[in-house]
Design an enzyme around this catalytic site. Structure first.
Site, PDB file in Angstrom:
ATOM      1  N   ARG A 252       0.827  -1.200   0.000  1.00  0.00           N
ATOM      2  CA  ARG A 252       0.000   0.000   0.000  1.00  0.00           C
ATOM      3  C   ARG A 252       0.861   1.249   0.000  1.00  0.00           C
ATOM      4  NH1 ARG A 252      -4.713  -0.247   4.402  1.00  0.00           N
ATOM      5  NH2 ARG A 252      -4.688  -2.425   3.759  1.00  0.00           N
TER       6      ARG A 252
ATOM      7  N   SER B 166      -8.283  -0.133  -0.194  1.00  0.00           N
ATOM      8  CA  SER B 166      -9.092  -0.556   0.946  1.00  0.00           C
ATOM      9  C   SER B 166      -9.808   0.646   1.561  1.00  0.00           C
ATOM     10  CB  SER B 166      -8.208  -1.283   1.966  1.00  0.00           C
ATOM     11  OG  SER B 166      -8.975  -1.876   2.966  1.00  0.00           O
ATOM     12  N   HIS B 167      -9.599   0.910   2.862  1.00  0.00           N
ATOM     13  CA  HIS B 167     -10.301   2.008   3.536  1.00  0.00           C
ATOM     14  C   HIS B 167      -9.423   3.246   3.663  1.00  0.00           C
ATOM     15  CE1 HIS B 167      -8.080  -0.057   6.728  1.00  0.00           C
ATOM     16  NE2 HIS B 167      -7.987   1.122   7.291  1.00  0.00           N
TER      17      HIS B 167
ATOM     18  N   LYS C  24      -3.800  -6.528  -2.935  1.00  0.00           N
ATOM     19  CA  LYS C  24      -4.052  -7.695  -2.087  1.00  0.00           C
ATOM     20  C   LYS C  24      -3.923  -8.931  -2.969  1.00  0.00           C
ATOM     21  CE  LYS C  24      -7.094  -5.314   1.191  1.00  0.00           C
ATOM     22  NZ  LYS C  24      -8.458  -5.204   1.772  1.00  0.00           N
TER      23      LYS C  24
ATOM     24  N   ASP D 152     -16.763  -1.370   3.558  1.00  0.00           N
ATOM     25  CA  ASP D 152     -15.600  -0.512   3.379  1.00  0.00           C
ATOM     26  C   ASP D 152     -15.381  -0.302   1.877  1.00  0.00           C
ATOM     27  OD1 ASP D 152     -14.563  -2.986   2.635  1.00  0.00           O
ATOM     28  OD2 ASP D 152     -12.645  -2.678   3.635  1.00  0.00           O
TER      29      ASP D 152
ATOM     30  N   ASP E 288     -13.476  -1.512  -0.422  1.00  0.00           N
ATOM     31  CA  ASP E 288     -13.330  -2.613  -1.382  1.00  0.00           C
ATOM     32  C   ASP E 288     -14.205  -3.819  -1.041  1.00  0.00           C
ATOM     33  OD1 ASP E 288     -11.685  -3.245   0.840  1.00  0.00           O
ATOM     34  OD2 ASP E 288     -10.377  -4.507  -0.388  1.00  0.00           O
TER      35      ASP E 288
ATOM     36  N   ASP F  31     -14.604  -5.889   1.560  1.00  0.00           N
ATOM     37  CA  ASP F  31     -14.239  -7.101   2.295  1.00  0.00           C
ATOM     38  C   ASP F  31     -14.469  -6.967   3.802  1.00  0.00           C
ATOM     39  OD1 ASP F  31     -12.097  -5.469   2.957  1.00  0.00           O
ATOM     40  OD2 ASP F  31     -10.544  -6.783   2.139  1.00  0.00           O
ATOM     41  N   ARG F  32     -14.910  -5.764   4.258  1.00  0.00           N
ATOM     42  CA  ARG F  32     -15.212  -5.582   5.677  1.00  0.00           C
ATOM     43  C   ARG F  32     -16.638  -5.077   5.840  1.00  0.00           C
ATOM     44  NH1 ARG F  32     -12.410  -2.050   8.882  1.00  0.00           N
ATOM     45  NH2 ARG F  32     -12.009  -0.622   7.157  1.00  0.00           N
TER      46      ARG F  32
ATOM     47  N   HIS G 276     -13.659  -7.830   9.214  1.00  0.00           N
ATOM     48  CA  HIS G 276     -13.372  -8.970   8.342  1.00  0.00           C
ATOM     49  C   HIS G 276     -14.059 -10.197   8.946  1.00  0.00           C
ATOM     50  CE1 HIS G 276     -10.206  -7.176   5.822  1.00  0.00           C
ATOM     51  NE2 HIS G 276      -9.728  -6.602   6.904  1.00  0.00           N
TER      52      HIS G 276
END
Length: 471
Positions: free
Chosen positions: A16, A105-106, A115, A244, A246, A248-249, A331
């Site tokens: 990242r 992501s966030h 990822k 979030d 992307d 995934d959360r 997650h």
């Protein structure tokens, strides 16, 4: 040909950085070239690639694919979508040997990252450092790969709906749910999913916008749930789900607008799953409430506390054959009827299924949980060279029991100390120069005493619990 990554970019769980400052197309190419080389050397031929809705994602995708192809690996581009759709592309197709999602992501809009999945397992830690060494040495294979575009969105949505099979359609048709995509990459998938779900569904911010104009897409920050809370209240909905950036959360609120935190969601999922899989091992990270571990045991399961970090949890699940795991960060991993990766859209469907199967509303399930008093996750700056050493010092003092108080010390990830007042946690972040603290008690007085114990240990190591910093 060699490449040097910026020192801050290759992290524990993913890659990242800040576009134009620490991360660019040359890095994306090097990641593709290195990852493709590792896949090829392991006998693989095909890698799936997806990306989120950030402005920088398409250009990074182009460079990544070029690197993969020039390592002799073929690419299946699945396009813009949530990270779990990329995981699905890797897990559901026998001919796919790895997957890379380009996502920040966030993080704020000017960040982006990667990822990765390698042959069905998380690619993290030492794997990511290997990419750095290979790039610095130019240790890359050469070849000519192909690239194709494949639309898997409809197949992915089909798979998301599977948990509702066999549940009374009348029960499902009465449900009213709110959803907030936060202008993240899950928006288009959510629109397709909601159109096929039974019941009444109200959607917020499904238009993908990498600048996140409405609110930042991090559902663990309560302020980011205000729009969803207002929607649930205005429309008298049963509950609300947020994602979030992307997808995934997951974050959630009940019909009364109360937040259902990650460990509380896991309590609901565990109760539902253990009715069908008695004795199963359920994993949660060290930041989770004691109420979760107690609830898993009360429902006939085996609670297991493990290290924070989605890659670490996924690896532990495989090791102990756990069908369900989760983190405070939202997650949640299902491996009973799914592939074991973190998918917030799937988790949203499983919340609908759990409520229907247990015969209780999400609000009733939330109301039945013990009213613990706990701090938010407190994160404070500690120099990178000092953070792990400080935790080692605290652990050594606790082992010597210098205070003389009876306490149970768990050193799975940092130190988690349990005593008559409750528990407190102190751990070093794997991704930032911060220490993380959290405490939980039945009483306000007990919580104060626990916080004093944290402060005492920090002071003995020449540190203090400073102003909290973000992720």
């Amino acid at each position: 040909m060699t490449h040097q990554f910026h020192s801050t970019v290759l992290r524990e769980y993913d890659i990242r950085g800040i576009i134009g400052e620490t991360l660019g197309t040359e890095d994306a190419y090097a990641i593709g070239r290195g990852f493709g080389t590792l896949i090829a050397r392991d006998g693989g031929r095909l890698v799936a690639v997806g990306w989120d809705g950030r402005v920088s994602s398409p250009m990074l995708a182009e460079a990544l694919v070029k690197g993969l192809n020039e390592a002799g690996v073929n690419v299946r581009r699945v396009g813009m979508g949530p990270t779990p759709m990329l995981y699905y592309a890797e897990a559901s197709a026998e001919d796919v040997d790895g997957g890379i999602q380009i996502t920040g992501s966030h993080n704020p809009a000017n960040y982006n990252g990667f990822k990765m999945v390698f042959r069905g397992r998380p690619f993290f830690g030492a794997d990511i450092q290997t990419l750095g060494r290979m790039a610095a040495a130019g240790d890359w294979d050469s070849g000519t790969g192909t690239a194709e575009d494949v639309d898997i969105l409809d197949a992915y949505i089909d798979r998301l709906l599977a948990p509702l099979e066999g549940i009374d359609p009348q029960v499902l048709s009465r449900l009213k749910v709110g959803w907030d995509a936060g202008n993240g990459a899950a928006g288009p998938a959510l629109e397709k999913l909601a159109a096929r779900l039974p019941g009444e569904h109200h959607l917020l911010f499904t238009e993908v916008d990498g600048e996140f104009p409405n609110h930042h897409p991090d559902p663990t920050v309560e302020a980011n749930l205000e729009d969803l809370r207002a929607l649930v209240s205005a429309k008298s909905l049963d509950f609300g789900v947020a994602f979030d950036g992307d997808g995934d959360r997951i974050g959630a609120i009940d019909g009364k607008g109360r937040v259902i935190w990650g460990d509380q969601l896991l309590m609901i999922y565990a109760e539902d799953l253990l009715a069908r899989r008695p004795g199963a091992t359920i994993i949660a990270d060290v930041k989770a409430s004691r109420a979760l571990f107690d609830h898993v045991a009360a429902c006939g399961g085996q609670p297991l506390m493990w290290k924070t970090g989605h890659s670490l949890i996924k690896s532990k699940m495989k090791e102990v054959s756990s069908p369900l795991a989760g983190e405070m960060s939202g997650h949640v991993f299902f491996a009973d009827e799914y592939y074991g990766f973190d998918d917030a859209l799937y988790a949203g469907v499983r919340l609908i299924a759990a409520s229907a199967r247990l015969g209780k509303s999400v609000t009733e399930l939330r109301s039945a949980m013990p009213q613990m008093l706990n701090t938010p996750e407190m994160r404070f700056q500690v120099d990178e060279s000092r953070k792990f050493a400080a935790i080692t010092e605290v652990a050594a003092r606790l082992a010597a029991n210098e205070s003389g108080s009876p306490a149970e010390v768990n050193d799975t990830d940092g130190v988690r100390v349990t005593n008559e007042d409750g528990w407190w946690l102190l751990r070093a972040s794997n991704t930032q120069d911060v220490l993380v603290a959290r405490a939980e008690s039945d009483t306000a007085e007990g919580l104060e005493r626990l916080l004093a114990q944290i402060d005492e240990q920090l002071a003995l190591s020449g540190l203090e619990r400073g102003e909290s910093v973000g992720h």
